[in-house]
Scaffold this motif. Structure first.
Motif, short mmCIF file in Angstrom:
data_model
loop_
_atom_site.label_atom_id
_atom_site.label_comp_id
_atom_site.label_asym_id
_atom_site.label_seq_id
_atom_site.Cartn_x
_atom_site.Cartn_y
_atom_site.Cartn_z
N LEU A 1 0.81 -1.22 0.00
CA LEU A 1 0.00 0.00 0.00
C LEU A 1 0.84 1.27 0.00
N VAL A 2 2.09 1.18 0.42
CA VAL A 2 2.94 2.37 0.41
C VAL A 2 3.67 2.52 -0.92
N THR A 3 3.48 1.58 -1.83
CA THR A 3 4.06 1.69 -3.17
C THR A 3 3.15 2.56 -4.04
N PRO A 4 3.62 3.01 -5.20
CA PRO A 4 2.77 3.82 -6.08
C PRO A 4 1.76 3.02 -6.88
N LEU A 5 1.57 1.73 -6.57
CA LEU A 5 0.59 0.92 -7.28
C LEU A 5 -0.81 1.50 -7.10
N ASN A 6 -1.57 1.51 -8.18
CA ASN A 6 -2.95 1.97 -8.14
C ASN A 6 -3.78 1.03 -7.27
N ARG A 7 -4.57 1.60 -6.36
CA ARG A 7 -5.36 0.77 -5.43
C ARG A 7 -6.38 -0.09 -6.18
N THR A 8 -7.03 0.49 -7.19
CA THR A 8 -8.01 -0.28 -7.96
C THR A 8 -7.31 -1.41 -8.72
N ALA A 9 -6.10 -1.15 -9.22
CA ALA A 9 -5.35 -2.18 -9.93
C ALA A 9 -5.02 -3.36 -9.01
N MET A 10 -4.84 -3.07 -7.71
CA MET A 10 -4.59 -4.15 -6.76
C MET A 10 -5.77 -5.13 -6.71
N LEU A 11 -6.99 -4.56 -6.77
CA LEU A 11 -8.18 -5.40 -6.75
C LEU A 11 -8.36 -6.12 -8.08
N ILE A 12 -8.23 -5.40 -9.19
CA ILE A 12 -8.45 -5.98 -10.51
C ILE A 12 -7.43 -7.08 -10.79
N GLY A 13 -6.17 -6.85 -10.43
CA GLY A 13 -5.15 -7.85 -10.65
C GLY A 13 -5.42 -9.14 -9.90
N ARG A 14 -5.83 -9.01 -8.64
CA ARG A 14 -6.18 -10.19 -7.86
C ARG A 14 -7.39 -10.90 -8.45
N THR A 15 -8.36 -10.12 -8.90
CA THR A 15 -9.57 -10.70 -9.46
C THR A 15 -9.28 -11.43 -10.76
N LEU A 16 -8.40 -10.88 -11.59
CA LEU A 16 -8.03 -11.55 -12.84
C LEU A 16 -7.34 -12.88 -12.57
N LYS A 17 -6.58 -12.94 -11.48
CA LYS A 17 -5.95 -14.20 -11.13
C LYS A 17 -7.01 -15.26 -10.84
N GLU A 18 -8.05 -14.89 -10.11
CA GLU A 18 -9.15 -15.82 -9.84
C GLU A 18 -9.84 -16.23 -11.14
N PHE A 19 -9.94 -15.31 -12.09
CA PHE A 19 -10.53 -15.58 -13.39
C PHE A 19 -9.77 -16.69 -14.11
N VAL A 20 -8.44 -16.57 -14.14
CA VAL A 20 -7.62 -17.56 -14.85
C VAL A 20 -7.70 -18.92 -14.18
N VAL A 21 -7.61 -18.94 -12.87
CA VAL A 21 -7.68 -20.22 -12.13
C VAL A 21 -9.03 -20.89 -12.34
N LEU A 22 -10.11 -20.13 -12.24
CA LEU A 22 -11.44 -20.69 -12.42
C LEU A 22 -11.63 -21.23 -13.83
N LEU A 23 -11.10 -20.52 -14.83
CA LEU A 23 -11.22 -20.97 -16.22
C LEU A 23 -10.47 -22.28 -16.43
N ALA A 24 -9.27 -22.40 -15.87
CA ALA A 24 -8.49 -23.62 -16.02
C ALA A 24 -9.18 -24.79 -15.32
N GLN A 25 -9.70 -24.57 -14.12
CA GLN A 25 -10.39 -25.63 -13.41
C GLN A 25 -11.65 -26.07 -14.14
N SER A 26 -12.38 -25.12 -14.69
CA SER A 26 -13.61 -25.44 -15.42
C SER A 26 -13.30 -26.27 -16.66
N ALA A 27 -12.24 -25.91 -17.37
CA ALA A 27 -11.86 -26.67 -18.56
C ALA A 27 -11.51 -28.11 -18.19
N LEU A 28 -10.83 -28.28 -17.06
CA LEU A 28 -10.46 -29.62 -16.61
C LEU A 28 -11.70 -30.44 -16.26
N ILE A 29 -12.63 -29.85 -15.53
CA ILE A 29 -13.85 -30.56 -15.15
C ILE A 29 -14.65 -30.97 -16.38
N ILE A 30 -14.79 -30.06 -17.34
CA ILE A 30 -15.54 -30.38 -18.56
C ILE A 30 -14.86 -31.51 -19.32
#
Length: 249
Positions: free
Chosen positions: A90-119
């Motif tokens: 939080l003391v870095t110049p990273l955009n606060r919203t980018a912190m949320l979006i970046g974490r959320t995109l990681k969940e997107f990739v993991v969920l997509l990979a798991q879904s492909a495996l299940i299918i």
């Protein structure tokens, strides 16, 4: 461009441990895999599901992964809050919203990979996917998963530094949402009060929409209901999550 750069930076930071420990990713899928191989075959004799029980059950498994994956995504954020590493970010110049979006995109990739495996694993069992329906269903699943992940981050922030609130609410909410959505068994054969509770559950509409899409029924009214429910969850999660990140922790 700085926002995109910050988002990519956070995403790379979050996804790196997953690449280093792929077995851990499979371990998180143990529950969906057990339901797929041990519970799914028991549905073949259920007359309420018609002649295609796998077409009914596989979309429900994907929603189950949404509830047990992105909904618990805030756990790692909570660990960082307790350990102090999040404060250093939080003391870095990273955009606060980018912190949320970046974490959320990681969940997107993991969920997509798991879904492909299940299918892929469900096809030998009897699941017959509709290609266009599966792609549309995965898109809807990602919208819903992003919303759940963002809400999980909000809960983690509100639970710091103890974490008891996060564990209590996730366990209290996850299983009722799962059972009342008709993921495992149809709720239309249950008592009236149970059907009323299921009608108030937004996950129910996403599950019904997923089943319609995987069956190739693109004109079913449940698609509209599911899209509205998933969009509402995603909008709420991203709004509250962005606000929490901007205010600081």
């Amino acid at each position: 461009m700085p926002f995109v750069r910050d988002t990519v930076t956070v995403f790379q930071r979050e996804i790196a441990p997953t690449f280093r420990d792929p077995l851990g990713l499979l371990f998180t899928m143990m529950q969906p895999l057990l339901f797929l191989f041990l519970f799914g075959p028991l549905l073949s004799g259920n007359t309420d599901l018609g002649d295609a029980p796998w077409q009914w059950f596989v979309p429900g498994i994907l929603i189950m992964m949404c509830l047990s994956g992105p909904m618990m995504a805030g756990y790692m954020l909570l660990v960082e809050l307790i350990g102090g590493s999040m404060e250093r970010m939080l003391v870095t110049p990273l955009n606060r919203t980018a912190m949320l979006i970046g974490r959320t995109l990681k969940e997107f990739v993991v969920l997509l990979a798991q879904s492909a495996l299940i299918i892929g694993l469900s096809i030998p069992l009897g699941f017959q996917p509709n290609a266009a329906g599966v792609l549309a269903g995965l898109a809807l699943l990602i919208v819903f998963g992003i919303g759940l992940g963002a809400l999980s981050f909000v809960l983690a922030i509100a639970s710091a530094p103890g974490g008891e609130l996060f564990y209590g609410i996730t366990q209290l909410v996850m299983f009722p949402l799962l059972l009342l959505s008709g993921v495992l068994l149809p709720v239309n054969a249950g008592p009236g009060w149970l059907q009323t509770a299921a009608a108030l559950n937004p996950v129910t509409y996403v599950v019904n929409a997923e089943r319609a899409l995987f069956a190739g029924s693109f004109t079913d009214i449940s698609l509209l209901h599911g899209l509205l429910a998933a969009t509402a969850v995603a909008t709420l999660g991203l709004t509250l999550g962005t606000r929490a990140m901007r205010r600081g922790i």
